[in-house]
Design a protein around this motif. Structure first.
Motif, PDB file in Angstrom:
ATOM      1  N   VAL A 541       0.855  -1.187   0.000  1.00 13.26           N
ATOM      2  CA  VAL A 541       0.000   0.000   0.000  1.00 13.26           C
ATOM      3  C   VAL A 541       0.891   1.237   0.000  1.00 13.26           C
ATOM      4  CG1 VAL A 541      -1.994  -1.100   1.055  1.00 13.26           C
ATOM      5  CG2 VAL A 541      -0.281  -0.041   2.521  1.00 13.26           C
ATOM      6  N   ALA A 542       0.376   2.293  -0.640  1.00 15.11           N
ATOM      7  CA  ALA A 542       1.213   3.459  -0.892  1.00 15.11           C
ATOM      8  C   ALA A 542       1.543   4.224   0.386  1.00 15.11           C
ATOM      9  CB  ALA A 542       0.510   4.386  -1.882  1.00 15.11           C
ATOM     10  N   TRP A 543       0.606   4.245   1.299  1.00 18.93           N
ATOM     11  CA  TRP A 543       0.787   5.065   2.496  1.00 18.93           C
ATOM     12  C   TRP A 543       0.332   4.262   3.701  1.00 18.93           C
ATOM     13  CZ3 TRP A 543      -2.922   9.279   4.489  1.00 18.93           C
ATOM     14  CH2 TRP A 543      -2.290  10.068   5.453  1.00 18.93           C
ATOM     15  N   PRO A 544       1.187   3.291   4.132  1.00 17.69           N
ATOM     16  CA  PRO A 544       0.753   2.377   5.197  1.00 17.69           C
ATOM     17  C   PRO A 544       0.669   3.083   6.548  1.00 17.69           C
ATOM     18  CG  PRO A 544       3.044   1.993   4.658  1.00 17.69           C
ATOM     19  CD  PRO A 544       2.560   3.029   3.699  1.00 17.69           C
ATOM     20  N   MET A 545      -0.068   2.497   7.465  1.00 20.10           N
ATOM     21  CA  MET A 545      -0.139   3.043   8.818  1.00 20.10           C
ATOM     22  C   MET A 545       1.171   2.770   9.546  1.00 20.10           C
ATOM     23  SD  MET A 545      -3.979   2.101   9.959  1.00 20.10           S
ATOM     24  CE  MET A 545      -3.643   0.366   9.792  1.00 20.10           C
ATOM     25  N   ASN A 546       1.755   1.584   9.262  1.00 19.17           N
ATOM     26  CA  ASN A 546       3.071   1.263   9.796  1.00 19.17           C
ATOM     27  C   ASN A 546       3.643   0.130   8.948  1.00 19.17           C
ATOM     28  OD1 ASN A 546       2.175  -1.351  10.997  1.00 19.17           O
ATOM     29  ND2 ASN A 546       0.961   0.026  12.283  1.00 19.17           N
ATOM     30  N   SER A 547       4.951  -0.104   9.075  1.00 22.33           N
ATOM     31  CA  SER A 547       5.587  -1.064   8.169  1.00 22.33           C
ATOM     32  C   SER A 547       5.068  -2.485   8.408  1.00 22.33           C
ATOM     33  CB  SER A 547       7.099  -1.021   8.335  1.00 22.33           C
ATOM     34  OG  SER A 547       7.418  -1.359   9.665  1.00 22.33           O
TER      35      SER A 547
ATOM     36  N   MET B 162     -14.510  10.743   3.532  1.00 22.17           N
ATOM     37  CA  MET B 162     -15.168  10.020   4.621  1.00 22.17           C
ATOM     38  C   MET B 162     -14.546   8.645   4.782  1.00 22.17           C
ATOM     39  SD  MET B 162     -19.050  11.006   3.537  1.00 22.17           S
ATOM     40  CE  MET B 162     -19.938   9.810   4.526  1.00 22.17           C
ATOM     41  N   GLN B 163     -13.951   8.143   3.729  1.00 22.16           N
ATOM     42  CA  GLN B 163     -13.413   6.788   3.766  1.00 22.16           C
ATOM     43  C   GLN B 163     -11.912   6.841   3.530  1.00 22.16           C
ATOM     44  OE1 GLN B 163     -15.461   4.664   0.742  1.00 22.16           O
ATOM     45  NE2 GLN B 163     -17.455   4.933   1.685  1.00 22.16           N
ATOM     46  N   ALA B 164     -11.164   6.841   4.594  1.00 25.13           N
ATOM     47  CA  ALA B 164      -9.717   6.879   4.451  1.00 25.13           C
ATOM     48  C   ALA B 164      -9.284   5.617   3.700  1.00 25.13           C
ATOM     49  CB  ALA B 164      -9.070   6.935   5.819  1.00 25.13           C
ATOM     50  N   THR B 165      -8.625   5.810   2.602  1.00 24.82           N
ATOM     51  CA  THR B 165      -8.386   4.714   1.668  1.00 24.82           C
ATOM     52  C   THR B 165      -6.928   4.279   1.672  1.00 24.82           C
ATOM     53  OG1 THR B 165     -10.090   5.677   0.286  1.00 24.82           O
ATOM     54  CG2 THR B 165      -8.667   4.037  -0.753  1.00 24.82           C
ATOM     55  N   PHE B 166      -6.716   2.963   1.613  1.00 25.36           N
ATOM     56  CA  PHE B 166      -5.378   2.419   1.349  1.00 25.36           C
ATOM     57  C   PHE B 166      -5.200   2.382  -0.162  1.00 25.36           C
ATOM     58  CE2 PHE B 166      -5.761   0.067   5.495  1.00 25.36           C
ATOM     59  CZ  PHE B 166      -4.581   0.524   6.065  1.00 25.36           C
ATOM     60  N   TRP B 167      -4.422   3.276  -0.696  1.00 26.81           N
ATOM     61  CA  TRP B 167      -4.140   3.256  -2.125  1.00 26.81           C
ATOM     62  C   TRP B 167      -2.962   2.335  -2.403  1.00 26.81           C
ATOM     63  CZ3 TRP B 167      -7.138   5.256  -5.889  1.00 26.81           C
ATOM     64  CH2 TRP B 167      -8.152   6.134  -5.487  1.00 26.81           C
ATOM     65  N   ASP B 169      -1.825   2.018  -6.037  1.00 27.00           N
ATOM     66  CA  ASP B 169      -1.214   2.925  -6.994  1.00 27.00           C
ATOM     67  C   ASP B 169      -2.278   3.946  -7.388  1.00 27.00           C
ATOM     68  OD1 ASP B 169      -2.874   1.747  -8.934  1.00 27.00           O
ATOM     69  OD2 ASP B 169      -1.349   0.256  -9.447  1.00 27.00           O
ATOM     70  N   ASP B 170      -2.040   4.705  -8.444  1.00 32.10           N
ATOM     71  CA  ASP B 170      -2.980   5.780  -8.769  1.00 32.10           C
ATOM     72  C   ASP B 170      -4.381   5.268  -9.071  1.00 32.10           C
ATOM     73  OD1 ASP B 170      -1.071   7.612  -8.403  1.00 32.10           O
ATOM     74  OD2 ASP B 170      -0.566   7.884 -10.524  1.00 32.10           O
ATOM     75  N   GLU B 171      -4.452   4.045  -9.544  1.00 31.29           N
ATOM     76  CA  GLU B 171      -5.748   3.540  -9.984  1.00 31.29           C
ATOM     77  C   GLU B 171      -6.310   2.452  -9.050  1.00 31.29           C
ATOM     78  OE1 GLU B 171      -9.123   3.283 -12.194  1.00 31.29           O
ATOM     79  OE2 GLU B 171      -7.619   4.875 -12.114  1.00 31.29           O
ATOM     80  N   HIS B 172      -5.418   1.791  -8.298  1.00 32.25           N
ATOM     81  CA  HIS B 172      -5.867   0.654  -7.491  1.00 32.25           C
ATOM     82  C   HIS B 172      -5.848   0.967  -5.998  1.00 32.25           C
ATOM     83  CE1 HIS B 172      -4.818  -1.280 -11.302  1.00 32.25           C
ATOM     84  NE2 HIS B 172      -5.725  -2.186 -10.968  1.00 32.25           N
ATOM     85  N   LEU B 173      -6.759   0.314  -5.291  1.00 33.11           N
ATOM     86  CA  LEU B 173      -6.897   0.546  -3.859  1.00 33.11           C
ATOM     87  C   LEU B 173      -7.461  -0.703  -3.208  1.00 33.11           C
ATOM     88  CD1 LEU B 173     -10.295   1.157  -3.418  1.00 33.11           C
ATOM     89  CD2 LEU B 173      -9.571   2.942  -4.976  1.00 33.11           C
ATOM     90  N   LEU B 174      -7.300  -0.786  -1.884  1.00 32.97           N
ATOM     91  CA  LEU B 174      -8.009  -1.835  -1.146  1.00 32.97           C
ATOM     92  C   LEU B 174      -9.418  -1.305  -0.942  1.00 32.97           C
ATOM     93  CD1 LEU B 174      -5.419  -2.991   1.536  1.00 32.97           C
ATOM     94  CD2 LEU B 174      -6.255  -4.250  -0.459  1.00 32.97           C
TER      95      LEU B 174
END
Ligand SMILES: [Zn+2]
Lengths: 802, 353
Positions: A541-547, B162-167, B169-174
């Motif tokens: 994930v691009a911006w993880p909460m922690n490693s 409202m929904q903090a997202t795990f990105w 890459d630019d197009e993909h996310l959890l």
């Protein structure tokens, strides 16, 4: 937003119990999770007039004589630094109850009689964040002109008799972020037209706007209005205004700042006041920040501005972060005499992003990002100016400077009565619906089924027919909707074949005595690479909460190991856990999600028992579990080959194949795992992990009955001595290859390589089962088959038949 | 001559007494057999008497013969009885020796169990399958397109915050919601084959720090019904069935709410099943418990999937499975679902069907 019931009475005639009204608003418009009644639980709190106050030597205390409307003044000992003769204060009498349900009794302090307590606002329940700065660390003092008399209850004067609704608005209902907006909403709910007053503002100062230049990019601020006020005397706002602010959760500051906040609460229009000295050169610019520019905000936060930020600037530098917060360099101070007052509409997205970027959301930015009423900008600025004129001795200079002034047309939505009824499942007439729009104050035209609705700008959330359906539905009342079931052609519910198979596997594993777990997808990059044979790319994930939660797992076993470790730490050591879920990898730029099934075993195969019949879990036990699981779904011809898998014991792990197809692996987990995780020390872990994407297609479907054999089978035992390196698989393969068509099964009966055996050799014993399904088998036939097997074993594996 | 007979008869009496006594005193089957041989064998005492018959008058032989036979029968019966008694006694002795302390515990195998979230999921799936819903699965690694844009959440939409997202890459996310499954199914569904009724369970992710009430990973179930005649009354009726099925609550409250993908949008509260509405910690003293969000599918969502929103419409709902489990079983820490303490896991076994 906190909405005051008493303030709502300015617009509406409310006779209904506040709790009942709150429930009605919740069901119809905006959720009100809580309604506060500040005086609830308080008792015997009255206004007192301090007649004398003398310092008690050697202490920080004062002995006061306080008039409380009784025959004689009360003597009260007070510890606040700001108590003084002549003040009107809050007195908790003997028997009073203050915040926290604390009881006040007369008594002695340092031997001096004290008949009550002089209170600060926090002591009677106010939150720190709304208490004016000067009363934060002492008692509250009623300002001159507060119109209070000793002995009267304090609640009304302090606004504590109010009921305060917590409007928990959804992002689309920012129109209720003002008293006027709330009044329209509540009015529509209770079917009353709110009384919204126009402002009449006297401009008695000189004309100013022709001498002032405001350069505004209309893309950044489609509306931008300024007023100038002079002759200001900064001071405290009147008590009624302060109470309305603090009941709305806003701390009173001074008569200028309070005026802007009050105007915002009333109209929904955020306002900002600059010390006019800031723009002494007569020029104000609204622009985007330049790289490298900095700004210190009023909350002392130092910002490195971003080129996307909108700023208000003088001819040189930013003085305010537009729509969010003013700068220290343009602050209104106690010395301020002239202010420039701003009311604007800023680009919502840019404001939202700037507030996020600088982690500086404010009441103003929250409104700008959700939108404001374009038709209320002038009212907002005029209300603020009027309040300063009334309470800060301000002169309003002539002229409202409109640097930009784009107009927004009222939205016209065309729909039909039948559409609305169709979506809601109602049978409302056109007139019923029209009445609802009357309540909302929306213009409407009804022509047969056709309905044309003109939506005022104060309801900028409404654009399409579906939005009108919501207005009609909620005001008609969701409680009044008849509950029905969809009248649809029959559909066949169920799982896909794939889902059915996955659920069957889960059920079987559960039946084997395993407990299902659900583990986290995200793990550390190192852990994510364990327990997988193939070397796929990790997904991160691009911006993880922690490693530790930055990569997507490539195996389920890693989660099971964590679960086992957690249980060991809690003294739970008898564990058979499984998980069925997805693993993830990146392959040729494609994100893959694969369904897996994994199990982890440790301890004994059953609970410990007093008979000491414990059977420790080992490789063969787990392999047996796996084999019988797969046999249960029709996958029988398995091959096990010793394999090296990261995280697994290098000499006790087998890759599992069905034909050529790799299904997964089974084995002992690497003891080295316990080096990193102390919880695992002293425990043997065994497990397997299967790739269901490979396995599911092999699961049997469309089975046909095969009758049970009618003829008896014949058993023969074969014992042999072979080289130690020969595997069971080699022997069995050889037996099967030479056993003839009646050989049904080969069972290993014994494996021995102990003392009595020649060095480098081992002894094996097999039981062979022969069966002819069509006829009774003769000994003769079987003996011939066994002879052939013996010969092959001797020939191919140099076995000595014993 | 009759003397001889009398003598033999007297002898017979002696034998009878002797035999009866010996049979009575026999302690095992071997002894009984010896007795049988001794009296009734080829050289046995009764046989001897028969041999002596030649010494008596022929007219008396018949009498004696009858007496001997009768005695033989008597002996045989007594021996049989004694044999039976001995067998019975042996069995009794053996059983006594086999006696167990039945109060000692049995050996318990390990019993499997379903995860409590799976119990809730399976239960709801079965409930919806019974009403004709298909169970649908979608990817957890979603695209911006399906998770947001198709669901009427264009780029820069405030609700995205409202929904903090795990990105990724630019197009993909959890995925932050299972709603993406709606979009995929809407795109594929052939309405000429019948209405669309689906539920989509699965894992979703939000960039939240884990604590007792927040989890960066949790489970949702999405529901969607679309056809030509689906009303908000149908939604209300369906939600009431869910409330009754899961919580046993018959009193619900629909509140206006906001979701980008539905219009109108509502949230459903159920009367607190703990206090009945008087107020308690479970309902935070509100008397109501919020259980799910729902609404009528937003026309943009339909149009984005190339469905004519003037002809087709329907409702959608989203259920938090973790939340349902928390409420139903009074679980006070959402992390318990994912730490997998064996004692936590196994207690729900009795809730499985
Ligand atoms: Zn309750």
């Amino acid at each position: 937003m906190l909405i005051s019931y008493n303030w709502l009475q300015d617009f509406l005639q409310l006779q209904v119990d506040p709790a009942v009204l709150a429930e009605k608003i919740t069901r119809t418009g905006v959720e009100i999770p809580t309604t506060a009644h500040p005086m609830a639980g308080l008792k015997k709190l009255v206004v007192g007039h301090v007649l004398t106050s003398e310092k008690i030597e050697g202490t920080h205390l004062h002995k006061c004589q306080v008039e409380v409307g009784q025959e004689a003044p009360l003597q009260i000992v007070c510890g606040a630094p700001n108590v003084a003769a002549g003040e009107d204060v809050i007195v908790a009498l003997h028997g009073a109850r203050i915040a926290g349900n604390e009881k006040i009794k007369r008594g002695k302090i340092r031997g001096i009689e004290s008949n009550g307590m002089i209170c600060g606002l926090q002591e009677i329940g106010f939150a720190d964040k709304v208490v004016p700065a000067k009363y934060l660390h002492g008692i509250f003092v009623f300002s001159a002109g507060s119109d209070v008399k000793p002995g009267q209850d304090v609640y009304e004067a302090l606004g504590m008799d109010d009921y305060i609704f917590d409007f928990d608005i959804t992002p689309n209902r920012a129109d209720t972020l003002s008293m006027e907006g709330a009044a329209y909403e509540v009015g529509a709910i209770i079917d009353q037209k709110p009384k919204i007053e126009q402002v009449v503002l006297k401009e008695d100062g000189p004309a100013w706007s022709d001498k002032f230049e405001a350069q505004v990019d209309p893309k950044l601020a489609p509306k931008y209005y300024l007023r100038k006020l002079t002759g200001i005397k900064i001071g405290e706002s009147p008590l009624w205004l302060q109470t309305r602010l603090w009941n709305a959760g806003i701390r009173p500051v001074n008569n200028v700042v309070d005026a802007t906040n009050y105007a915002m609460l009333l109209t929904g229009q955020p306002l900002h006041a600059y010390d006019a000295k800031t723009f002494a050169a007569g020029k104000l610019i609204v622009r985007q920040a330049q790289a490298g520019e900095k700004l210190e905000l009023l909350n002392e936060k130092e910002l490195e501005l971003d080129p996307q930020d909108i700023v208000i600037a003088d001819e040189n530098k930013p003085v305010s972060l537009a729509g969010i917060m003013g700068g220290m360099n343009s602050e209104v101070t106690d010395e301020t005499t002239e202010v420039i007052l701003e009311a604007a509409v800023f680009d919502p997205t840019l404001i939202r992003k700037a507030a996020l970027r600088h982690a500086n959301r404010t009441d103003a930015s929250a409104r700008f990002e959700k939108g404001v009423n374009w038709d209320n900008v002038q009212k907002g600025i005029d209300v603020a100016a009027l309040l300063m004129r009334n309470h800060a001795a301000a002169t309003v200079d002539q002229g409202l400077l409109k640097a930009t002034d784009q107009q927004r047309q009222a939205v016209v939505v065309k729909t039909t009565t039948s559409y609305i009824n169709h979506v809601l499942g109602t049978e409302l007439s056109g007139e019923d619906i029209a009445k609802i729009f009357d309540r909302l104050g929306f213009g409407h035209e009804l022509a047969g089924d056709d309905l044309t609705v003109t939506v005022p700008n104060r309801r900028w959330d409404i654009e399409i027919p579906a939005d009108l359906v919501e207005e009609v539905g909620r005001l008609y009342g969701y409680d009044n909707l008849e509950s029905t079931q969809p009248l649809l052609p029959e559909t066949h519910g169920g799982y896909s074949v794939r889902e059915t198979k996955i659920r069957r596997l889960r059920k079987l594993v559960e039946g084997q005595g395993l407990n299902e777990t659900i583990n986290y997808t995200l793990t550390s990059p190192k852990a994510a690479k364990l327990f997988t044979k193939s070397d796929h790319k990790l997904i991160k994930v691009a911006w993880p909460m922690n490693s530790g939660r930055s990569a997507l797992r490539q195996s389920l076993l890693i989660g099971l190991v964590n679960a086992v470790s957690y249980n060991f730490a809690h003294k739970q050591e008898q564990l058979m856990l499984f998980e069925q879920g997805r693993v993830y990898n990146l392959d040729d730029g494609k994100y893959n999600e694969l369904e897996h099934l994994a199990a982890l075993y440790t301890g004994t195969a059953a609970h410990h028992n007093w008979q000491k019949l414990d059977q420790p879990v080992d490789f063969y036990w787990v392999k047996g579990q796996l084999t019988s699981l797969l046999a249960a779904v029709g996958i029988k011809d398995l091959t096990f080959k010793a394999a090296i898998i990261p995280g697994m014991h290098p000499t006790r792990t087998a890759a599992v194949y069905a034909g050529e197809r790799y299904l997964g692996f089974v084995g002992m987990l690497a003891p080295v795992l316990a080096v990193k995780d102390k919880n695992l020390q002293g425990h043997d872990l065994y497990g397997y992990e299967l790739n269901l994407e490979a396995l599911l297609p092999l699961m049997t479907t469309g089975l046909k009955n095969e009758p049970a054999p009618k003829y008896p089978s014949i058993e023969r035992d074969v014992s042999l001595l072979v080289d130690k390196e020969i595997t069971n698989a080699q022997v069995v393969d050889c037996i099967k290859a030479n056993g003839g068509k009646y050989l049904q099964a080969v069972h290993v009966m014994d494996v021995y390589d102990g003392m009595q055996i020649e060095h480098g050799k081992k002894s094996l014993a097999y039981r062979l089962i022969f069966l002819n399904k069509q006829a009774t088998l003769t000994d003769d036939v079987v003996s011939k088959a066994v002879e052939k097997i013996d010969a092959a074993l001797a020939d191919q594996l140099e076995a000595k038949i014993r | 001559m009759s003397d001889e007979l009398d003598k033999l008869l007297a002898r017979l009496k002696e034998i009878q007494a002797e035999g009866s006594q010996e049979i009575d005193q026999a302690v095992n089957k071997e002894k009984l057999n010896d007795i049988r041989v001794k009296f009734m064998g080829r050289k046995g005492k009764l046989t001897e008497i028969l041999h002596s018959m030649k010494d008596i008058a022929p007219e008396n032989r018949r009498t004696l013969g009858q007496q001997v036979n009768s005695l033989r029968d008597k002996f045989q019966a007594s021996i049989d009885q004694a044999n039976q008694d001995l067998t019975h006694k042996l069995i009794q002795q053996r059983l006594e020796a086999e006696k167990l302390d039945v109060t000692l515990p049995g050996r318990e195998p390990l019993m499997g169990s379903k995860h409590v979230l799976r119990i809730v999921e399976d239960d709801l799936e079965k409930f919806f399958i019974g009403m004709g819903y298909q169970v649908v699965q979608g990817p957890e690694i979603e695209t911006d397109h399906y998770c947001f844009e198709m669901m009427n959440l264009p780029k820069d939409h405030p609700a995205r915050d409202m929904q903090a997202t795990f990105w990724i890459d630019d197009e993909h996310l959890l995925r932050t919601q299972t709603s993406g499954d709606q979009a995929r199914v809407l795109e594929k569904h052939d309405f000429s084959q019948g209405p669309l009724k689906m539920v989509g369970p699965g894992k979703v992710y939000r960039r939240d720090d884990d604590d007792a009430t927040h989890s960066h990973q949790f489970m949702q179930m999405e529901g969607l019904v679309v056809d030509k005649h689906v009303t908000m009354g149908d939604l209300k009726g369906t939600l009431e069935l869910i409330a009754k099925h899961v919580f046993g609550s018959t009193e619900i409250r629909l509140r206006p709410s906001y979701f980008p993908f539905t219009e109108p949008s509502v949230e459903m509260d159920v009367r607190c099943f703990n206090c009945g509405g008087k107020g308690c910690p479970i309902c935070k003293y509100e008397g109501w418990i919020e259980v799910l969000g729902a609404g009528m599918v937003h026309p943009n969502v339909l149009e984005n999937a190339c469905i004519d929103s003037k002809v087709y419409g329907g409702f959608a709902f989203g259920v938090g499975l973790d939340r349902f489990a928390i409420l139903k079983y009074s679980i006070d820490d959402i992390r318990d679902f994912y730490t997998n303490d064996i004692r936590f896991l196994t207690q729900f076994r009795q809730e499985e069907d």
